[in-house]
Design an enzyme around this catalytic site. Structure first.
Site, PDB file in Angstrom:
ATOM      1  N   ALA A   1       1.018  -1.101   0.122  1.00 29.69           N
ATOM      2  CA  ALA A   1      -0.077  -0.089   0.090  1.00 29.69           C
ATOM      3  C   ALA A   1       0.823   1.192  -0.081  1.00 29.69           C
ATOM      4  O   ALA A   1       2.166   0.984   0.441  1.00 29.69           O
ATOM      5  CB  ALA A   1      -0.867  -0.121   1.245  1.00 29.69           C
TER       6      ALA A   1
ATOM      7  N   GLY B   1       0.778  -5.038   0.816  1.00 28.96           N
ATOM      8  CA  GLY B   1      -0.490  -5.106  -0.062  1.00 28.96           C
ATOM      9  C   GLY B   1      -0.094  -5.819  -1.277  1.00 28.96           C
ATOM     10  O   GLY B   1      -1.046  -6.267  -2.302  1.00 28.96           O
TER      11      GLY B   1
ATOM     12  N   GLU C   1      -0.599  -9.391  -0.585  1.00 24.91           N
ATOM     13  CA  GLU C   1      -1.959  -9.424  -0.441  1.00 24.91           C
ATOM     14  C   GLU C   1      -2.636  -9.591  -1.643  1.00 24.91           C
ATOM     15  O   GLU C   1      -3.678 -10.143  -2.064  1.00 24.91           O
ATOM     16  CB  GLU C   1      -2.522  -8.342   0.155  1.00 24.91           C
ATOM     17  CG  GLU C   1      -2.076  -8.480   1.890  1.00 24.91           C
ATOM     18  CD  GLU C   1      -2.326  -7.393   2.785  1.00 24.91           C
ATOM     19  OE1 GLU C   1      -1.742  -6.117   2.351  1.00 24.91           O
ATOM     20  OE2 GLU C   1      -2.940  -7.362   3.862  1.00 24.91           O
TER      21      GLU C   1
ATOM     22  N   GLU D   1       4.275  -4.802   7.373  1.00 27.07           N
ATOM     23  CA  GLU D   1       3.513  -3.963   7.944  1.00 27.07           C
ATOM     24  C   GLU D   1       3.917  -3.707   9.266  1.00 27.07           C
ATOM     25  O   GLU D   1       3.962  -2.503   9.873  1.00 27.07           O
ATOM     26  CB  GLU D   1       1.940  -4.300   7.921  1.00 27.07           C
ATOM     27  CG  GLU D   1       1.440  -4.079   6.603  1.00 27.07           C
ATOM     28  CD  GLU D   1       1.522  -5.498   5.984  1.00 27.07           C
ATOM     29  OE1 GLU D   1       2.441  -6.244   6.059  1.00 27.07           O
ATOM     30  OE2 GLU D   1       0.613  -5.573   4.760  1.00 27.07           O
TER      31      GLU D   1
HETATM   32  C1  HXC Z   1       4.934   4.453  -1.373  1.00 25.50           C
HETATM   33  C2  HXC Z   1       7.193   3.400  -1.952  1.00 25.50           C
HETATM   34  C3  HXC Z   1       6.739   1.977  -1.345  1.00 25.50           C
HETATM   35  C4  HXC Z   1       5.535   2.063  -0.768  1.00 25.50           C
HETATM   36  C5  HXC Z   1       8.509   1.915  -2.270  1.00 25.50           C
HETATM   37  N1  HXC Z   1       8.169   3.231  -2.355  1.00 25.50           N
HETATM   38  N2  HXC Z   1       7.711   1.359  -1.544  1.00 25.50           N
HETATM   39  N3  HXC Z   1       6.469   4.532  -1.857  1.00 25.50           N
HETATM   40  N4  HXC Z   1       4.606   3.086  -0.809  1.00 25.50           N
HETATM   41  N5  HXC Z   1       4.987   0.870  -0.130  1.00 25.50           N
HETATM   42  C6  HXC Z   1       9.173   4.121  -3.105  1.00 25.50           C
HETATM   43  C7  HXC Z   1      10.331   4.612  -2.256  1.00 25.50           C
HETATM   44  O1  HXC Z   1       9.810   5.520  -1.200  1.00 25.50           O
HETATM   45  C8  HXC Z   1      11.095   5.200  -3.164  1.00 25.50           C
HETATM   46  O2  HXC Z   1      10.922   6.778  -3.748  1.00 25.50           O
HETATM   47  C9  HXC Z   1      11.008   4.437  -4.262  1.00 25.50           C
HETATM   48  O3  HXC Z   1       9.895   3.770  -4.225  1.00 25.50           O
HETATM   49  C10 HXC Z   1      12.029   3.304  -4.518  1.00 25.50           C
HETATM   50  O4  HXC Z   1      11.932   2.682  -3.281  1.00 25.50           O
HETATM   51  P1  HXC Z   1      13.425   2.643  -2.639  1.00 25.50           P
HETATM   52  O5  HXC Z   1      12.953   2.297  -1.079  1.00 25.50           O
HETATM   53  O6  HXC Z   1      14.305   3.673  -2.796  1.00 25.50           O
HETATM   54  O7  HXC Z   1      14.167   1.274  -3.047  1.00 25.50           O
HETATM   55  P2  HXC Z   1      15.039   0.054  -2.381  1.00 25.50           P
HETATM   56  O8  HXC Z   1      16.158   0.710  -1.628  1.00 25.50           O
HETATM   57  O9  HXC Z   1      15.414  -0.846  -3.573  1.00 25.50           O
HETATM   58  O10 HXC Z   1      14.148  -0.642  -1.550  1.00 25.50           O
HETATM   59  C11 HXC Z   1      13.062  -1.504  -2.182  1.00 25.50           C
HETATM   60  C12 HXC Z   1      12.201  -1.937  -0.912  1.00 25.50           C
HETATM   61  C13 HXC Z   1      11.672  -0.684  -0.324  1.00 25.50           C
HETATM   62  C14 HXC Z   1      12.482  -2.957  -0.178  1.00 25.50           C
HETATM   63  C15 HXC Z   1      10.793  -2.437  -1.718  1.00 25.50           C
HETATM   64  O11 HXC Z   1      11.074   0.147  -1.168  1.00 25.50           O
HETATM   65  C16 HXC Z   1      10.609  -0.958   0.796  1.00 25.50           C
HETATM   66  O12 HXC Z   1      10.882  -1.455   1.973  1.00 25.50           O
HETATM   67  N6  HXC Z   1       9.371  -0.184   0.407  1.00 25.50           N
HETATM   68  C17 HXC Z   1       8.415  -0.484   1.255  1.00 25.50           C
HETATM   69  C18 HXC Z   1       7.769  -1.759   1.645  1.00 25.50           C
HETATM   70  C19 HXC Z   1       6.815  -2.079   2.529  1.00 25.50           C
HETATM   71  O13 HXC Z   1       6.987  -1.738   3.733  1.00 25.50           O
HETATM   72  N7  HXC Z   1       5.251  -2.255   2.039  1.00 25.50           N
HETATM   73  C20 HXC Z   1       4.318  -2.643   3.027  1.00 25.50           C
HETATM   74  C21 HXC Z   1       3.607  -1.163   3.015  1.00 25.50           C
HETATM   75  S1  HXC Z   1       2.216  -1.236   4.203  1.00 25.50           S
HETATM   76  P3  HXC Z   1      11.692   7.937  -3.694  1.00 25.50           P
HETATM   77  O14 HXC Z   1      10.679   8.966  -4.121  1.00 25.50           O
HETATM   78  O15 HXC Z   1      12.762   8.030  -2.440  1.00 25.50           O
HETATM   79  O16 HXC Z   1      12.551   7.449  -5.164  1.00 25.50           O
HETATM   80  C22 HXC Z   1       0.847  -2.163   3.426  1.00 25.50           C
HETATM   81  C23 HXC Z   1      -0.359  -2.338   4.285  1.00 25.50           C
HETATM   82  C24 HXC Z   1      -1.457  -2.779   3.323  1.00 25.50           C
HETATM   83  O17 HXC Z   1       0.983  -2.631   2.151  1.00 25.50           O
HETATM   84  C25 HXC Z   1      -2.822  -2.715   4.105  1.00 25.50           C
HETATM   85  C26 HXC Z   1      -3.316  -1.120   4.253  1.00 25.50           C
HETATM   86  C27 HXC Z   1      -4.644  -1.178   4.807  1.00 25.50           C
END
Ligand code: HXC
Length: 260
Positions: free
Chosen positions: A66, A111, A114, A134
């Protein structure tokens, strides 16, 4: 016109749906979810589409979750509405009477995992990674992860992934039953299309009944599920395709199903 984040291409009865927001690793904002929901509705109505493949644009991410930037300042009410809406979209994928295959080309996190789990079959690139991170953000999965993951891989593994937030590679995901098959990245779409093609050669009615029997039955006791199966099995015998399939077998021929 608003920006497109979900692309649709239909070829030979197979719809390829691509989540296309590479700057955020295909994160699921409300706009992405709205467009995905609309595309699934369109696919449901389109008789030319017999199977669906969902994938992510680029080679890095399927869907990295998400949209954290959109969630950071959400009120509890907004977060609830976001979760409810995503659940509706994912249910529409799960309940679509056509097979849906996730072609997981990279990170499937939160997400994203999911979304993959709402599909019927998961094909993964060997470079893909899976997880429910999460907990590292101070939240829990909210697009069905606590429910679909434990149903797919069992409570113990689901607890481990959800409580530690750790990522697992594609082979590990396959070994626990989260993924059906792992292939080299260059074979991902080809493999997903082969599976889709194999399924669409069968009766679309039998496919939709089979999908419904598994999905609904898993929510029931064994006894209720078996009763439900009897009803759908009986429905098969109201179709021409049952006659076509069995007659072809007995005549040592290949059946051509009609979807009737
Ligand atoms: C918004 C995101 C994102 C996300 C990555 N980006 N994941 N933006 N939401 N979920 C963005 C980063 O901010 C970054 O933007 C760009 O994408 C590239 O990501 P990097 O982190 O620079 O890449 P990298 O270092 O290669 O790492 C990849 C990664 C990491 C390991 C996938 O991005 C990461 O951990 N992302 C978050 C994963 C996460 O926690 N997902 C769960 C979300 S909560 P910029 O602008 O800096 O280039 C969820 C809840 C669902 O899903 C239920 C809700 C109700």
């Amino acid at each position: 016109m608003s920006e497109r984040f979900v692309d649709l291409a239909v070829e030979n009865g197979i719809a390829v749906v691509t989540i296309n927001r590479p700057k955020s690793l295909n994160a699921l904002s409300v706009e992405v979810l709205e467009q995905l929901g609309q595309v699934i509705k369109d696919i449901e109505k389109d008789d030319k589409v017999r199977a669906v493949i969902i994938t992510g644009s680029g080679s890095k991410a399927f869907v990295a979750g998400a949209d954290i930037a959109a969630m950071v300042n959400m009120t509890a009410k907004e977060a609830r509405d976001y979760s409810i809406f995503a659940h509706k979209v994912f249910e529409s994928i799960e309940q679509l009477p056509k097979p849906v295959i996730a072609a997981v080309n990279g990170y499937a996190l939160g997400g994203g995992n999911e979304l993959a789990m709402a599909c019927d079959i998961r094909v993964a690139s060997s470079t893909a990674n899976f997880g429910q991170p999460e907990i590292t953000l101070g939240i829990i999965p909210g697009f069905g992860g606590t429910q679909r993951l434990s149903r797919l891989v069992g409570k113990g593994k689901a607890m481990e992934l959800i409580l530690t937030g750790k990522m697992i590679d594609a082979k590990t995901a396959e070994s626990i039953g989260l993924v059906n098959v792992v292939v080299p990245p260059e074979k991902l779409m080809e493999t997903a299309k082969e599976i889709a093609q194999k399924i669409i050669n069968f009766s679309p009615l039998a496919i939709s009944f089979a999908k419904e029997a598994v999905n609904r039955g898993i929510e029931m006791t064994l006894e209720q599920g078996c009763k439900y199966e009897i009803e759908l099995w009986t429905d098969c015998f109201t179709t021409e395709d049952q006659d076509i399939g069995m007659t072809a077998f007995l005549n040592k021929q290949k059946p051509t199903f009609k979807g009737a």
